[in-house]
Write a protein that holds these residues in place. Sequence first.
Motif, PDB file in Angstrom:
ATOM      1  N   ARG A  48      37.610  33.895  42.420  1.00 51.38           N
ATOM      2  CA  ARG A  48      37.556  34.661  43.671  1.00 51.38           C
ATOM      3  C   ARG A  48      37.793  36.158  43.469  1.00 51.38           C
ATOM      4  O   ARG A  48      38.422  36.812  44.297  1.00 51.38           O
ATOM      5  CB  ARG A  48      38.514  34.075  44.707  1.00 51.38           C
ATOM      6  CG  ARG A  48      37.948  32.786  45.292  1.00 51.38           C
ATOM      7  CD  ARG A  48      38.985  31.875  45.933  1.00 51.38           C
ATOM      8  NE  ARG A  48      39.903  32.565  46.789  1.00 51.38           N
ATOM      9  CZ  ARG A  48      41.194  32.224  46.929  1.00 51.38           C
ATOM     10  NH1 ARG A  48      41.677  31.203  46.255  1.00 51.38           N
ATOM     11  NH2 ARG A  48      41.970  32.888  47.749  1.00 51.38           N
ATOM     12  N   GLN A  49      37.300  36.682  42.360  1.00 51.54           N
ATOM     13  CA  GLN A  49      37.300  38.133  42.151  1.00 51.54           C
ATOM     14  C   GLN A  49      35.847  38.600  42.136  1.00 51.54           C
ATOM     15  O   GLN A  49      34.953  37.844  41.767  1.00 51.54           O
ATOM     16  CB  GLN A  49      37.995  38.494  40.838  1.00 51.54           C
ATOM     17  CG  GLN A  49      39.485  38.137  40.798  1.00 51.54           C
ATOM     18  CD  GLN A  49      40.355  39.023  41.697  1.00 51.54           C
ATOM     19  OE1 GLN A  49      39.892  40.015  42.268  1.00 51.54           O
ATOM     20  NE2 GLN A  49      41.618  38.644  41.828  1.00 51.54           N
ATOM     21  N   SER A  50      35.634  39.850  42.529  1.00 50.55           N
ATOM     22  CA  SER A  50      34.272  40.360  42.645  1.00 50.55           C
ATOM     23  C   SER A  50      33.665  40.578  41.263  1.00 50.55           C
ATOM     24  O   SER A  50      34.377  40.742  40.263  1.00 50.55           O
ATOM     25  CB  SER A  50      34.270  41.682  43.408  1.00 50.55           C
ATOM     26  OG  SER A  50      34.874  42.686  42.609  1.00 50.55           O
ATOM     27  N   ASP A  51      32.369  40.599  41.246  1.00 49.16           N
ATOM     28  CA  ASP A  51      31.653  40.847  40.007  1.00 49.16           C
ATOM     29  C   ASP A  51      32.006  42.217  39.411  1.00 49.16           C
ATOM     30  O   ASP A  51      32.098  42.367  38.187  1.00 49.16           O
ATOM     31  CB  ASP A  51      30.145  40.761  40.278  1.00 49.16           C
ATOM     32  CG  ASP A  51      29.418  40.242  39.057  1.00 49.16           C
ATOM     33  OD1 ASP A  51      29.705  39.093  38.649  1.00 49.16           O
ATOM     34  OD2 ASP A  51      28.615  41.003  38.495  1.00 49.16           O
ATOM     35  N   ASP A  52      32.225  43.213  40.275  1.00 54.83           N
ATOM     36  CA  ASP A  52      32.618  44.541  39.780  1.00 54.83           C
ATOM     37  C   ASP A  52      33.930  44.480  39.007  1.00 54.83           C
ATOM     38  O   ASP A  52      34.103  45.147  37.993  1.00 54.83           O
ATOM     39  CB  ASP A  52      32.807  45.515  40.956  1.00 54.83           C
ATOM     40  CG  ASP A  52      31.487  45.927  41.557  1.00 54.83           C
ATOM     41  OD1 ASP A  52      30.439  45.591  40.968  1.00 54.83           O
ATOM     42  OD2 ASP A  52      31.512  46.582  42.622  1.00 54.83           O
ATOM     43  N   ARG A  53      34.861  43.683  39.529  1.00 56.76           N
ATOM     44  CA  ARG A  53      36.161  43.582  38.845  1.00 56.76           C
ATOM     45  C   ARG A  53      36.032  42.844  37.513  1.00 56.76           C
ATOM     46  O   ARG A  53      36.686  43.204  36.535  1.00 56.76           O
ATOM     47  CB  ARG A  53      37.171  42.875  39.745  1.00 56.76           C
ATOM     48  CG  ARG A  53      37.625  43.759  40.899  1.00 56.76           C
ATOM     49  CD  ARG A  53      38.635  43.048  41.764  1.00 56.76           C
ATOM     50  NE  ARG A  53      39.130  43.924  42.821  1.00 56.76           N
ATOM     51  CZ  ARG A  53      39.996  43.539  43.743  1.00 56.76           C
ATOM     52  NH1 ARG A  53      40.477  42.298  43.749  1.00 56.76           N
ATOM     53  NH2 ARG A  53      40.399  44.387  44.652  1.00 56.76           N
ATOM     54  N   HIS A 110      29.972  33.050  37.743  1.00 50.76           N
ATOM     55  CA  HIS A 110      30.549  34.251  37.126  1.00 50.76           C
ATOM     56  C   HIS A 110      30.078  34.475  35.694  1.00 50.76           C
ATOM     57  O   HIS A 110      29.959  35.615  35.251  1.00 50.76           O
ATOM     58  CB  HIS A 110      32.092  34.146  37.094  1.00 50.76           C
ATOM     59  CG  HIS A 110      32.740  34.467  38.399  1.00 50.76           C
ATOM     60  ND1 HIS A 110      34.066  34.178  38.664  1.00 50.76           N
ATOM     61  CD2 HIS A 110      32.270  35.066  39.524  1.00 50.76           C
ATOM     62  CE1 HIS A 110      34.382  34.574  39.881  1.00 50.76           C
ATOM     63  NE2 HIS A 110      33.312  35.112  40.431  1.00 50.76           N
ATOM     64  N   ARG A 147      42.779  38.400  45.730  1.00 47.73           N
ATOM     65  CA  ARG A 147      41.520  37.651  45.680  1.00 47.73           C
ATOM     66  C   ARG A 147      40.762  37.755  46.999  1.00 47.73           C
ATOM     67  O   ARG A 147      41.358  37.960  48.059  1.00 47.73           O
ATOM     68  CB  ARG A 147      41.812  36.166  45.377  1.00 47.73           C
ATOM     69  CG  ARG A 147      42.092  35.911  43.924  1.00 47.73           C
ATOM     70  CD  ARG A 147      42.308  34.441  43.656  1.00 47.73           C
ATOM     71  NE  ARG A 147      43.658  33.993  43.959  1.00 47.73           N
ATOM     72  CZ  ARG A 147      44.698  34.095  43.120  1.00 47.73           C
ATOM     73  NH1 ARG A 147      44.566  34.656  41.937  1.00 47.73           N
ATOM     74  NH2 ARG A 147      45.886  33.649  43.473  1.00 47.73           N
ATOM     75  N   GLU A 148      39.440  37.559  46.930  1.00 49.85           N
ATOM     76  CA  GLU A 148      38.605  37.456  48.146  1.00 49.85           C
ATOM     77  C   GLU A 148      38.812  36.074  48.746  1.00 49.85           C
ATOM     78  O   GLU A 148      39.152  35.144  48.039  1.00 49.85           O
ATOM     79  CB  GLU A 148      37.133  37.657  47.769  1.00 49.85           C
ATOM     80  CG  GLU A 148      36.856  39.040  47.177  1.00 49.85           C
ATOM     81  CD  GLU A 148      35.439  39.166  46.612  1.00 49.85           C
ATOM     82  OE1 GLU A 148      34.823  38.123  46.304  1.00 49.85           O
ATOM     83  OE2 GLU A 148      34.960  40.303  46.475  1.00 49.85           O
TER      84      GLU A 148
END
Length: 218
Positions: A33-38, A61, A216-217
Motif C-alpha cells: 500500500r505504498q505508491s509507485d513513486d515511493r 508492484h 500507507r494509502e
Amino acid sequence: MDNKTETLTIGETRSAILAEIGDAVTLVAVSKRQSDDRLAAALAAGQRVFGENRVQEAERHWQARRNIPDLELRLIGPLQTNKADAAVSLFDVIETLDREKLLTALIRAVERTGVKPPDLLIQVNTGDEPQKAGVSISDLPALLERARKSWPGKVRGLMCIPPVDQPPEAHFGLLKKLADQHALPDASMGMSGDYKLAVKSGATHIRLGTALFGPRED
Ligand SMILES: *Cc1c(COP(=O)(O)O)cnc(C)c1O
C-alpha cells in the motif's frame, strides 16, 4: 530516528535507519500500500530488499521490476495454498510458513513451476493469539523438522509479530531463543514502532513500512 521524519526524503530516512541498525541487520522495506513513486524512490536510494503482504499486490508492484539486480522480495503476509504457485514464482523468501498443509502446497508448487525454491522462515505465534497466523510454540519443532526434511530450498529462520497490547521485548527474546535453539540463522522481528527493541534483542531482519515510506494509502 527523531520526529522530523516527514521532512526527510525516503533516501535520507533510509540512510538514518541504516546507520542506526548497523551492518548486521537487514532492512526489509515493507512496500504494501505504498505508491509507485515511493517504491521508485527507495530503489533509487539503493534499497533492494522489500516485503509485501499480498501476492497480487506484490505482482503489481514488482513483476515489471523483477530483473533489477540484487532485488530480494519477501512475502511477510499470510499465504493461502491456492496462491502457492504465484508465491514461489515471485518471492525469494517466504517468511510466513505456519502449517504443514502450506508446506505441502509450496513443495508441489516448486515441482509444478520448476522455479528455484524460495528460502523459508517459519512464522511463530509467540503470543498464542487465536486470530493470528503463525505456528504455536509447541508445534514449531515438528513443522521445522518436516520443512528441513522435505523443502528443496533453505529453511533460514523464524518470524513473529508480537501482540499489539503487550511489550514486544519478551516476544523478541523468545523468538531469538527459539531460533538459536534450532540453529536457525535468521530472526525477522521488529516493525516501525518497535524495531529498536528488536535490534537489541538480536533481530537479523526488521520489517519497516511507515517509518521508511510514510503513511500507507487506504
Ligand atoms: C505491514 C507490516 C509491517 C510493516 O509495518 P509498519 O508498522 O508500517 O512498519 C511489518 N511486518 C508485517 C508482517 C506487516 O504486515
